[in-house]
Scaffold this active site. Structure first.
Site, PDB file in Angstrom:
ATOM      1  N   GLU A   1      -5.296  -8.093  -1.350  1.00 37.00           N
ATOM      2  CA  GLU A   1      -5.887  -8.130  -0.288  1.00 37.00           C
ATOM      3  C   GLU A   1      -7.478  -7.815  -0.501  1.00 37.00           C
ATOM      4  OE1 GLU A   1      -4.601  -5.687   3.015  1.00 37.00           O
ATOM      5  OE2 GLU A   1      -2.517  -5.999   2.579  1.00 37.00           O
TER       6      GLU A   1
ATOM      7  N   GLU B   1       0.802  -1.204   0.011  1.00 37.00           N
ATOM      8  CA  GLU B   1      -0.090  -0.106  -0.033  1.00 37.00           C
ATOM      9  C   GLU B   1       1.077   1.272   0.034  1.00 37.00           C
ATOM     10  OE1 GLU B   1      -2.700  -0.536   3.324  1.00 37.00           O
ATOM     11  OE2 GLU B   1      -4.107  -1.765   1.987  1.00 37.00           O
TER      12      GLU B   1
HETATM   13  C1  BG6 Z   1      -4.570  -3.246   4.884  1.00 35.10           C
HETATM   14  C2  BG6 Z   1      -3.107  -3.409   5.305  1.00 35.10           C
HETATM   15  O1  BG6 Z   1      -4.623  -1.825   4.785  1.00 35.10           O
HETATM   16  O2  BG6 Z   1      -5.781  -3.405   5.498  1.00 35.10           O
HETATM   17  C3  BG6 Z   1      -3.169  -4.813   6.244  1.00 35.10           C
HETATM   18  O3  BG6 Z   1      -2.198  -3.966   4.024  1.00 35.10           O
HETATM   19  C4  BG6 Z   1      -4.399  -4.582   7.201  1.00 35.10           C
HETATM   20  O4  BG6 Z   1      -1.939  -4.711   6.777  1.00 35.10           O
HETATM   21  C5  BG6 Z   1      -5.700  -4.411   6.410  1.00 35.10           C
HETATM   22  O5  BG6 Z   1      -4.272  -5.552   8.132  1.00 35.10           O
HETATM   23  C6  BG6 Z   1      -6.906  -4.570   7.204  1.00 35.10           C
HETATM   24  O6  BG6 Z   1      -6.725  -3.434   8.183  1.00 35.10           O
HETATM   25  P1  BG6 Z   1      -7.008  -3.588   9.698  1.00 35.10           P
HETATM   26  O7  BG6 Z   1      -6.504  -2.282  10.121  1.00 35.10           O
HETATM   27  O8  BG6 Z   1      -8.234  -3.839   9.862  1.00 35.10           O
HETATM   28  O9  BG6 Z   1      -5.967  -4.525  10.009  1.00 35.10           O
END
Ligand code: BG6
Length: 470
Positions: A363, A171
Protein backbone atom coordinates in the site's frame (compact mmCIF):
# COMPACT_ATOMS: atom_id res chain seq x y z
CA UNK A 1 19.66 -2.62 -16.97
CA UNK A 2 16.12 -1.36 -16.30
CA UNK A 3 15.16 -1.35 -12.62
CA UNK A 4 11.56 -2.22 -13.38
CA UNK A 5 11.35 -5.38 -15.46
CA UNK A 6 8.30 -6.56 -17.34
CA UNK A 7 7.70 -8.97 -14.45
CA UNK A 8 7.56 -6.17 -11.88
CA UNK A 9 4.08 -6.26 -10.37
CA UNK A 10 2.79 -2.74 -10.83
CA UNK A 11 -0.71 -2.64 -9.48
CA UNK A 12 -3.25 -1.57 -6.94
CA UNK A 13 -4.78 -2.60 -3.64
CA UNK A 14 -8.27 -2.68 -2.18
CA UNK A 15 -9.95 -4.28 0.83
CA UNK A 16 -13.28 -6.09 0.94
CA UNK A 17 -14.88 -4.03 3.71
CA UNK A 18 -13.96 -0.75 2.05
CA UNK A 19 -15.24 -1.55 -1.42
CA UNK A 20 -17.50 -4.59 -1.74
CA UNK A 21 -20.67 -3.37 -0.05
CA UNK A 22 -23.42 -6.05 -0.25
CA UNK A 23 -22.89 -6.44 3.48
CA UNK A 24 -25.78 -8.84 3.96
CA UNK A 25 -26.12 -10.41 0.52
CA UNK A 26 -25.74 -14.03 -0.51
CA UNK A 27 -25.36 -15.35 2.99
CA UNK A 28 -22.64 -12.99 4.20
CA UNK A 29 -22.56 -12.65 7.99
CA UNK A 30 -21.96 -9.31 9.69
CA UNK A 31 -18.44 -8.15 10.38
CA UNK A 32 -17.26 -5.58 12.90
CA UNK A 33 -17.07 -3.05 10.05
CA UNK A 34 -20.82 -3.21 9.56
CA UNK A 35 -21.18 -1.53 12.96
CA UNK A 36 -18.37 1.02 12.48
CA UNK A 37 -19.86 3.99 10.60
CA UNK A 38 -17.20 6.29 12.01
CA UNK A 39 -14.20 4.07 11.48
CA UNK A 40 -11.78 3.58 14.35
CA UNK A 41 -13.05 6.69 16.04
CA UNK A 42 -16.27 4.91 17.05
CA UNK A 43 -18.70 4.52 18.59
CA UNK A 44 -20.00 1.20 17.29
CA UNK A 45 -23.70 1.00 16.49
CA UNK A 46 -25.97 -1.78 17.74
CA UNK A 47 -27.06 -2.69 14.22
CA UNK A 48 -25.84 -1.76 10.72
CA UNK A 49 -27.07 1.78 10.07
CA UNK A 50 -27.65 3.39 6.67
CA UNK A 51 -25.12 6.18 7.26
CA UNK A 52 -22.36 3.56 7.39
CA UNK A 53 -20.86 4.09 3.93
CA UNK A 54 -19.18 0.68 3.99
CA UNK A 55 -22.49 -1.15 3.76
CA UNK A 56 -22.53 -0.22 0.08
CA UNK A 57 -18.83 0.65 -0.27
CA UNK A 58 -18.11 1.38 -3.91
CA UNK A 59 -20.34 -1.56 -4.86
CA UNK A 60 -17.43 -3.71 -6.04
CA UNK A 61 -19.55 -6.78 -5.24
CA UNK A 62 -21.81 -5.96 -8.17
CA UNK A 63 -19.34 -4.05 -10.33
CA UNK A 64 -16.18 -6.16 -10.08
CA UNK A 65 -16.25 -6.99 -13.79
CA UNK A 66 -16.30 -3.36 -14.80
CA UNK A 67 -13.66 -2.51 -12.20
CA UNK A 68 -11.28 -5.25 -13.24
CA UNK A 69 -11.70 -4.26 -16.88
CA UNK A 70 -10.76 -0.70 -15.86
CA UNK A 71 -7.67 -2.03 -14.09
CA UNK A 72 -6.77 -4.02 -17.18
CA UNK A 73 -7.14 -0.82 -19.19
CA UNK A 74 -4.35 0.65 -17.05
CA UNK A 75 -2.21 -2.45 -17.72
CA UNK A 76 -2.27 -3.22 -14.00
CA UNK A 77 -0.36 -6.46 -13.30
CA UNK A 78 -1.40 -7.19 -9.71
CA UNK A 79 -4.49 -6.57 -7.65
CA UNK A 80 -4.10 -6.97 -3.94
CA UNK A 81 -7.58 -7.61 -2.57
CA UNK A 82 -8.94 -9.13 0.61
CA UNK A 83 -11.52 -11.76 1.32
CA UNK A 84 -14.32 -10.95 3.75
CA UNK A 85 -14.06 -13.80 6.26
CA UNK A 86 -17.79 -13.48 7.07
CA UNK A 87 -18.65 -14.06 3.40
CA UNK A 88 -16.93 -17.46 3.61
CA UNK A 89 -17.91 -18.35 7.19
CA UNK A 90 -20.78 -16.02 8.20
CA UNK A 91 -20.23 -16.44 11.95
CA UNK A 92 -16.80 -17.99 11.72
CA UNK A 93 -18.03 -21.17 13.45
CA UNK A 94 -19.81 -23.05 10.66
CA UNK A 95 -18.38 -26.38 9.56
CA UNK A 96 -19.04 -25.77 5.87
CA UNK A 97 -18.26 -22.58 3.93
CA UNK A 98 -20.92 -20.42 2.33
CA UNK A 99 -20.98 -21.59 -1.30
CA UNK A 100 -22.16 -18.21 -2.57
CA UNK A 101 -19.21 -16.52 -0.93
CA UNK A 102 -16.85 -19.00 -2.54
CA UNK A 103 -18.57 -18.42 -5.89
CA UNK A 104 -18.12 -14.66 -5.64
CA UNK A 105 -14.37 -14.87 -5.05
CA UNK A 106 -14.02 -17.54 -7.73
CA UNK A 107 -15.62 -15.13 -10.17
CA UNK A 108 -13.38 -12.26 -9.11
CA UNK A 109 -10.23 -14.40 -9.34
CA UNK A 110 -11.22 -15.83 -12.72
CA UNK A 111 -11.90 -12.35 -14.06
CA UNK A 112 -8.48 -11.17 -12.88
CA UNK A 113 -6.81 -14.13 -14.51
CA UNK A 114 -8.74 -13.57 -17.71
CA UNK A 115 -7.13 -10.12 -17.89
CA UNK A 116 -3.68 -11.42 -16.87
CA UNK A 117 -3.81 -9.64 -13.54
CA UNK A 118 -2.08 -11.49 -10.71
CA UNK A 119 -4.26 -11.75 -7.60
CA UNK A 120 -2.69 -11.25 -4.19
CA UNK A 121 -5.09 -11.99 -1.35
CA UNK A 122 -5.10 -10.67 2.20
CA UNK A 123 -6.94 -13.08 4.48
CA UNK A 124 -7.77 -10.60 7.20
CA UNK A 125 -8.06 -6.91 6.47
CA UNK A 126 -9.68 -5.22 9.46
CA UNK A 127 -12.95 -7.15 9.43
CA UNK A 128 -13.46 -9.93 11.90
CA UNK A 129 -16.85 -11.70 11.73
CA UNK A 130 -19.04 -9.93 14.30
CA UNK A 131 -20.00 -13.20 15.96
CA UNK A 132 -16.36 -13.91 16.78
CA UNK A 133 -15.88 -10.38 18.06
CA UNK A 134 -18.94 -10.67 20.31
CA UNK A 135 -18.40 -14.23 21.51
CA UNK A 136 -14.65 -14.17 22.12
CA UNK A 137 -13.89 -10.46 22.32
CA UNK A 138 -12.02 -10.96 19.08
CA UNK A 139 -8.42 -12.10 19.12
CA UNK A 140 -8.29 -11.81 22.90
CA UNK A 141 -9.17 -15.49 22.84
CA UNK A 142 -6.87 -18.24 21.62
CA UNK A 143 -9.91 -20.04 20.28
CA UNK A 144 -9.86 -17.68 17.30
CA UNK A 145 -6.58 -19.22 16.09
CA UNK A 146 -8.38 -22.44 15.12
CA UNK A 147 -11.28 -20.58 13.52
CA UNK A 148 -8.83 -18.57 11.45
CA UNK A 149 -6.91 -21.71 10.47
CA UNK A 150 -10.12 -23.30 9.20
CA UNK A 151 -10.97 -20.19 7.19
CA UNK A 152 -7.43 -19.86 5.80
CA UNK A 153 -7.32 -23.52 4.78
CA UNK A 154 -10.66 -23.16 3.02
CA UNK A 155 -9.27 -20.22 1.03
CA UNK A 156 -6.11 -22.10 0.06
CA UNK A 157 -8.11 -25.21 -0.90
CA UNK A 158 -10.60 -23.34 -3.06
CA UNK A 159 -8.45 -20.59 -4.53
CA UNK A 160 -4.84 -21.78 -4.18
CA UNK A 161 -4.87 -23.31 -7.66
CA UNK A 162 -5.06 -19.79 -9.12
CA UNK A 163 -3.82 -17.49 -6.35
CA UNK A 164 -0.11 -17.76 -5.68
CA UNK A 165 0.41 -14.75 -3.37
CA UNK A 166 -1.18 -14.53 0.07
CA UNK A 167 -0.93 -12.10 2.98
CA UNK A 168 -2.17 -13.14 6.42
CA UNK A 169 -3.05 -10.01 8.46
CA UNK A 170 -3.21 -6.49 7.13
CA UNK A 171 -0.96 -4.17 9.16
CA UNK A 172 -0.71 -6.70 11.96
CA UNK A 173 1.27 -4.31 14.17
CA UNK A 174 -1.77 -2.02 14.38
CA UNK A 175 -3.15 -4.39 17.05
CA UNK A 176 -0.97 -2.51 19.54
CA UNK A 177 -2.65 0.77 18.59
CA UNK A 178 -6.19 -0.30 17.77
CA UNK A 179 -7.26 -3.66 19.18
CA UNK A 180 -10.73 -3.06 17.75
CA UNK A 181 -9.79 -2.43 14.13
CA UNK A 182 -7.00 -4.92 13.88
CA UNK A 183 -8.14 -7.64 16.29
CA UNK A 184 -11.91 -7.19 16.63
CA UNK A 185 -11.66 -6.58 20.38
CA UNK A 186 -14.94 -4.97 21.45
CA UNK A 187 -13.89 -4.09 25.00
CA UNK A 188 -12.96 -0.43 25.08
CA UNK A 189 -9.34 0.23 24.20
CA UNK A 190 -8.83 2.10 27.46
CA UNK A 191 -9.34 -1.17 29.31
CA UNK A 192 -6.87 -3.17 27.23
CA UNK A 193 -3.37 -2.75 28.65
CA UNK A 194 -0.30 -2.90 26.46
CA UNK A 195 0.55 -6.22 28.11
CA UNK A 196 -2.73 -7.61 26.92
CA UNK A 197 -2.28 -6.16 23.44
CA UNK A 198 0.97 -8.10 23.13
CA UNK A 199 -0.90 -11.26 24.08
CA UNK A 200 -3.62 -10.53 21.51
CA UNK A 201 -0.94 -9.91 18.89
CA UNK A 202 0.70 -13.18 19.88
CA UNK A 203 -2.50 -15.05 19.03
CA UNK A 204 -2.51 -13.39 15.61
CA UNK A 205 1.17 -14.12 15.04
CA UNK A 206 0.67 -17.79 15.85
CA UNK A 207 -2.38 -17.83 13.56
CA UNK A 208 -0.33 -16.18 10.82
CA UNK A 209 2.39 -18.82 11.13
CA UNK A 210 -0.21 -21.59 11.15
CA UNK A 211 -1.79 -20.19 8.00
CA UNK A 212 1.66 -20.05 6.39
CA UNK A 213 2.17 -23.72 7.27
CA UNK A 214 -1.23 -24.63 5.83
CA UNK A 215 -0.56 -22.71 2.62
CA UNK A 216 2.74 -24.49 2.10
CA UNK A 217 1.13 -27.85 2.83
CA UNK A 218 -1.61 -27.10 0.31
CA UNK A 219 0.96 -26.25 -2.34
CA UNK A 220 4.67 -25.69 -1.76
CA UNK A 221 4.59 -23.09 -4.54
CA UNK A 222 2.27 -20.72 -2.64
CA UNK A 223 4.02 -17.60 -1.44
CA UNK A 224 2.92 -16.14 1.88
CA UNK A 225 3.90 -12.71 3.13
CA UNK A 226 3.50 -10.74 6.32
CA UNK A 227 2.06 -7.23 6.14
CA UNK A 228 2.91 -4.40 8.52
CA UNK A 229 2.17 -0.68 8.68
CA UNK A 230 5.70 0.57 8.09
CA UNK A 231 7.21 3.99 8.42
CA UNK A 232 10.75 5.24 8.64
CA UNK A 233 11.29 6.43 12.22
CA UNK A 234 13.38 9.58 12.32
CA UNK A 235 14.83 11.15 15.47
CA UNK A 236 13.78 14.81 15.74
CA UNK A 237 17.33 15.82 16.68
CA UNK A 238 20.75 14.22 17.01
CA UNK A 239 20.31 14.23 20.76
CA UNK A 240 21.08 10.61 21.69
CA UNK A 241 17.82 10.52 23.68
CA UNK A 242 15.87 11.14 20.47
CA UNK A 243 17.97 8.69 18.48
CA UNK A 244 17.33 5.94 21.02
CA UNK A 245 13.62 6.82 21.08
CA UNK A 246 13.52 6.33 17.30
CA UNK A 247 15.35 3.00 17.67
CA UNK A 248 12.89 1.83 20.30
CA UNK A 249 9.83 2.84 18.29
CA UNK A 250 11.30 1.12 15.26
CA UNK A 251 11.70 -2.06 17.29
CA UNK A 252 8.02 -2.06 18.29
CA UNK A 253 7.25 -2.46 14.61
CA UNK A 254 10.18 -4.73 13.78
CA UNK A 255 9.04 -7.14 16.48
CA UNK A 256 6.23 -8.18 14.10
CA UNK A 257 8.39 -8.46 11.01
CA UNK A 258 11.08 -10.39 12.86
CA UNK A 259 8.85 -13.14 14.18
CA UNK A 260 7.32 -13.63 10.73
CA UNK A 261 10.73 -13.86 9.08
CA UNK A 262 12.85 -15.60 11.70
CA UNK A 263 10.27 -17.81 13.39
CA UNK A 264 10.95 -16.52 16.88
CA UNK A 265 10.66 -13.32 18.85
CA UNK A 266 13.63 -10.95 18.61
CA UNK A 267 16.10 -10.33 21.44
CA UNK A 268 14.66 -6.83 22.03
CA UNK A 269 11.31 -8.39 22.97
CA UNK A 270 12.84 -8.57 26.46
CA UNK A 271 13.00 -4.81 26.66
CA UNK A 272 9.49 -4.36 25.29
CA UNK A 273 8.06 -6.94 27.69
CA UNK A 274 9.78 -5.29 30.62
CA UNK A 275 8.57 -1.85 29.64
CA UNK A 276 4.96 -2.97 29.28
CA UNK A 277 4.87 -5.67 31.96
CA UNK A 278 4.19 -8.35 29.40
CA UNK A 279 4.10 -11.91 30.64
CA UNK A 280 3.33 -13.72 27.41
CA UNK A 281 1.34 -16.91 27.66
CA UNK A 282 3.17 -18.97 25.10
CA UNK A 283 2.99 -22.75 24.68
CA UNK A 284 5.44 -25.26 23.23
CA UNK A 285 3.06 -25.67 20.32
CA UNK A 286 3.07 -21.90 19.70
CA UNK A 287 6.85 -21.94 19.61
CA UNK A 288 6.96 -24.69 17.03
CA UNK A 289 4.23 -23.10 14.89
CA UNK A 290 6.04 -19.78 14.82
CA UNK A 291 8.85 -21.57 12.99
CA UNK A 292 6.77 -21.49 9.81
CA UNK A 293 8.19 -18.35 8.31
CA UNK A 294 7.03 -16.20 5.43
CA UNK A 295 8.34 -16.09 1.87
CA UNK A 296 8.30 -12.34 1.50
CA UNK A 297 7.72 -9.12 3.40
CA UNK A 298 4.99 -6.70 2.47
CA UNK A 299 4.11 -3.41 4.07
CA UNK A 300 2.09 -0.26 3.71
CA UNK A 301 4.04 2.95 3.53
CA UNK A 302 2.28 6.30 3.70
CA UNK A 303 4.73 8.47 5.56
CA UNK A 304 7.72 8.64 7.85
CA UNK A 305 7.33 9.34 11.52
CA UNK A 306 9.49 11.81 13.42
CA UNK A 307 9.89 11.14 17.13
CA UNK A 308 11.58 12.57 20.21
CA UNK A 309 12.08 11.48 23.78
CA UNK A 310 10.22 14.56 24.99
CA UNK A 311 7.53 15.12 22.40
CA UNK A 312 5.86 17.94 24.34
CA UNK A 313 8.47 20.37 23.00
CA UNK A 314 7.38 19.98 19.38
CA UNK A 315 4.40 20.41 17.05
CA UNK A 316 2.68 17.30 15.87
CA UNK A 317 1.18 16.51 12.47
CA UNK A 318 -1.65 14.23 11.46
CA UNK A 319 -1.55 10.71 9.97
CA UNK A 320 -4.23 8.08 9.49
CA UNK A 321 -2.92 5.78 12.17
CA UNK A 322 0.72 6.71 12.63
CA UNK A 323 1.03 10.28 13.87
CA UNK A 324 4.36 11.94 14.53
CA UNK A 325 6.11 15.24 15.12
CA UNK A 326 6.18 17.92 12.44
CA UNK A 327 9.25 17.41 10.27
CA UNK A 328 10.45 20.68 8.72
CA UNK A 329 12.18 18.84 5.87
CA UNK A 330 9.16 17.17 4.27
CA UNK A 331 5.97 18.36 2.63
CA UNK A 332 2.49 17.86 4.03
CA UNK A 333 -0.72 16.76 2.34
CA UNK A 334 -4.04 18.57 2.60
CA UNK A 335 -4.83 16.19 5.48
CA UNK A 336 -1.58 17.26 7.13
CA UNK A 337 0.10 13.88 6.62
CA UNK A 338 3.84 13.98 5.89
CA UNK A 339 4.80 13.30 2.27
CA UNK A 340 8.21 11.68 2.34
CA UNK A 341 9.10 9.51 -0.67
CA UNK A 342 12.64 8.97 0.57
CA UNK A 343 11.20 7.32 3.65
CA UNK A 344 10.04 4.53 1.33
CA UNK A 345 13.57 4.12 0.00
CA UNK A 346 14.77 3.94 3.59
CA UNK A 347 12.20 1.29 4.58
CA UNK A 348 12.99 -0.87 1.54
CA UNK A 349 16.69 -0.87 2.35
CA UNK A 350 16.06 -1.32 6.03
CA UNK A 351 14.06 -4.52 5.65
CA UNK A 352 16.11 -5.98 2.86
CA UNK A 353 19.29 -5.51 4.84
CA UNK A 354 17.84 -7.25 7.89
CA UNK A 355 16.01 -10.16 6.33
CA UNK A 356 17.12 -10.50 2.70
CA UNK A 357 13.60 -11.49 1.67
CA UNK A 358 11.81 -10.15 -1.43
CA UNK A 359 9.72 -7.07 -0.70
CA UNK A 360 6.30 -6.00 -1.90
CA UNK A 361 4.91 -2.51 -1.36
CA UNK A 362 1.37 -3.53 -0.46
CA UNK A 363 0.00 0.00 0.00
CA UNK A 364 1.10 3.50 -0.82
CA UNK A 365 -1.00 6.42 -1.95
CA UNK A 366 -2.28 9.90 -1.37
CA UNK A 367 -5.65 10.57 0.26
CA UNK A 368 -6.94 13.78 -1.28
CA UNK A 369 -10.26 15.45 -2.08
CA UNK A 370 -10.92 15.50 -5.83
CA UNK A 371 -12.69 18.21 -7.79
CA UNK A 372 -15.02 17.09 -10.54
CA UNK A 373 -14.90 19.37 -13.59
CA UNK A 374 -16.35 19.15 -17.10
CA UNK A 375 -14.65 19.51 -20.45
CA UNK A 376 -16.17 21.30 -23.49
CA UNK A 377 -18.22 18.25 -24.37
CA UNK A 378 -19.59 18.02 -20.85
CA UNK A 379 -17.46 15.00 -20.05
CA UNK A 380 -16.30 14.58 -16.44
CA UNK A 381 -12.61 15.25 -15.84
CA UNK A 382 -10.59 15.04 -12.65
CA UNK A 383 -7.18 16.65 -12.78
CA UNK A 384 -5.42 14.96 -9.90
CA UNK A 385 -1.91 16.21 -10.56
CA UNK A 386 -1.16 16.01 -6.81
CA UNK A 387 -1.73 12.23 -6.93
CA UNK A 388 0.47 11.84 -9.98
CA UNK A 389 3.30 13.76 -8.27
CA UNK A 390 2.95 11.69 -5.12
CA UNK A 391 2.97 8.34 -6.90
CA UNK A 392 5.75 9.35 -9.24
CA UNK A 393 7.98 10.49 -6.39
CA UNK A 394 7.42 7.23 -4.50
CA UNK A 395 7.92 5.00 -7.52
CA UNK A 396 11.19 6.79 -8.26
CA UNK A 397 12.36 5.82 -4.79
CA UNK A 398 11.35 2.21 -5.41
CA UNK A 399 13.35 2.34 -8.62
CA UNK A 400 16.33 3.80 -6.77
CA UNK A 401 16.21 1.01 -4.18
CA UNK A 402 16.03 -1.64 -6.91
CA UNK A 403 19.01 -0.04 -8.64
CA UNK A 404 20.90 -0.36 -5.36
CA UNK A 405 20.17 -4.09 -5.34
CA UNK A 406 17.08 -4.30 -3.13
CA UNK A 407 14.75 -7.06 -4.29
CA UNK A 408 11.33 -5.44 -4.70
CA UNK A 409 8.85 -7.39 -6.81
CA UNK A 410 5.79 -5.17 -6.79
CA UNK A 411 4.04 -1.97 -5.87
CA UNK A 412 0.32 -1.66 -5.17
CA UNK A 413 -1.22 1.78 -5.15
CA UNK A 414 -3.76 1.92 -2.33
CA UNK A 415 -7.44 2.34 -3.16
CA UNK A 416 -6.76 2.33 -6.89
CA UNK A 417 -10.50 2.67 -7.36
CA UNK A 418 -12.01 5.15 -4.86
CA UNK A 419 -13.31 3.41 -1.78
CA UNK A 420 -14.32 4.16 1.80
CA UNK A 421 -11.45 5.11 4.07
CA UNK A 422 -10.50 2.92 7.01
CA UNK A 423 -9.66 5.28 9.86
CA UNK A 424 -12.54 7.73 9.39
CA UNK A 425 -14.94 5.74 7.14
CA UNK A 426 -15.34 8.67 4.76
CA UNK A 427 -15.48 8.79 0.99
CA UNK A 428 -14.15 12.30 0.36
CA UNK A 429 -10.60 11.34 1.12
CA UNK A 430 -9.95 9.59 -2.18
CA UNK A 431 -6.96 7.54 -3.26
CA UNK A 432 -8.02 6.19 -6.64
CA UNK A 433 -6.94 6.57 -10.22
CA UNK A 434 -10.59 5.81 -10.92
CA UNK A 435 -13.22 8.15 -9.47
CA UNK A 436 -16.39 6.68 -8.00
CA UNK A 437 -19.44 8.91 -7.81
CA UNK A 438 -20.28 8.34 -4.17
CA UNK A 439 -20.64 11.33 -1.87
CA UNK A 440 -20.38 11.75 1.88
CA UNK A 441 -24.14 11.87 2.39
CA UNK A 442 -24.31 8.48 0.69
CA UNK A 443 -25.71 9.87 -2.57
CA UNK A 444 -24.17 9.29 -6.01
CA UNK A 445 -24.61 7.10 -9.05
CA UNK A 446 -21.63 4.86 -8.21
CA UNK A 447 -20.50 5.36 -11.79
CA UNK A 448 -16.79 5.15 -12.48
CA UNK A 449 -14.69 7.87 -14.20
CA UNK A 450 -11.04 7.81 -15.17
CA UNK A 451 -8.98 10.50 -13.47
CA UNK A 452 -5.93 12.09 -15.08
CA UNK A 453 -3.78 9.72 -13.02
CA UNK A 454 -5.38 6.76 -14.81
CA UNK A 455 -3.65 7.49 -18.12
CA UNK A 456 -0.47 8.48 -16.37
CA UNK A 457 -0.22 5.16 -14.47
CA UNK A 458 -1.08 3.25 -17.64
CA UNK A 459 1.91 4.81 -19.36
CA UNK A 460 4.19 4.18 -16.41
CA UNK A 461 3.34 0.49 -16.54
CA UNK A 462 3.41 0.25 -20.33
CA UNK A 463 6.94 1.68 -20.39
CA UNK A 464 8.16 -0.34 -17.38
CA UNK A 465 8.70 2.85 -15.47
CA UNK A 466 10.48 4.84 -18.19
CA UNK A 467 7.60 7.30 -18.21
CA UNK A 468 8.52 8.28 -14.63
CA UNK A 469 11.42 10.17 -16.13
CA UNK A 470 9.40 12.13 -18.71
C1 BG6 B 1 -4.05 1.50 5.78
C2 BG6 B 1 -5.11 0.43 5.67
O1 BG6 B 1 -3.81 1.74 7.12
O2 BG6 B 1 -4.32 2.76 5.31
C3 BG6 B 1 -6.18 0.70 4.65
O3 BG6 B 1 -4.56 -0.84 5.45
C4 BG6 B 1 -6.52 2.18 4.68
O4 BG6 B 1 -7.26 -0.14 4.92
C5 BG6 B 1 -5.29 2.99 4.33
O5 BG6 B 1 -7.61 2.52 3.88
C6 BG6 B 1 -5.51 4.48 4.22
O6 BG6 B 1 -6.06 4.97 5.41
P1 BG6 B 1 -7.45 5.73 5.43
O7 BG6 B 1 -7.84 5.80 6.85
O8 BG6 B 1 -7.21 7.04 4.80
O9 BG6 B 1 -8.40 4.89 4.63
Amino acid sequence: MMAFTKEFLFGGAIAANQCEGAYNEDGKGLSIQDLMPNGVRGPLTEEPEPHNLKLIGNDFYHRYKEDIALLAGMNVRVLRLSIAWSRIYPTGEEEQPNEKGIAFYNNVINTLIYYNITPMITLSHYELPLHIAKTYDGWRSRKVIDLFAKYAKTCFDYFGDRVKYWLTFNEVNVTLLSPLLSAGVLTDKSEISMAERYQIAHHQLVASALATKLAHECDAELKVGCMVAASAKYPMTCNPDDVIEALHQQQELDYFVHVHCKGEYPYYAQRLYKEYNVDLEITEEDLSLLRHTVDFISFSYYNSKTVAKDESKYDTSAGNILRGLRNPYVDYSEYDYPIDPQGLYYVLHYYYKQYGLPLFVAENGLGHKDKVEYDDQGKIIINDDYRISFTKAHLLQVERAIEDGVEVFGYASWGIIDLISAASAEVDKRYGFVYVDRQKDGSGTLNRYKKKSYDWYKQVIETNGKYLHE
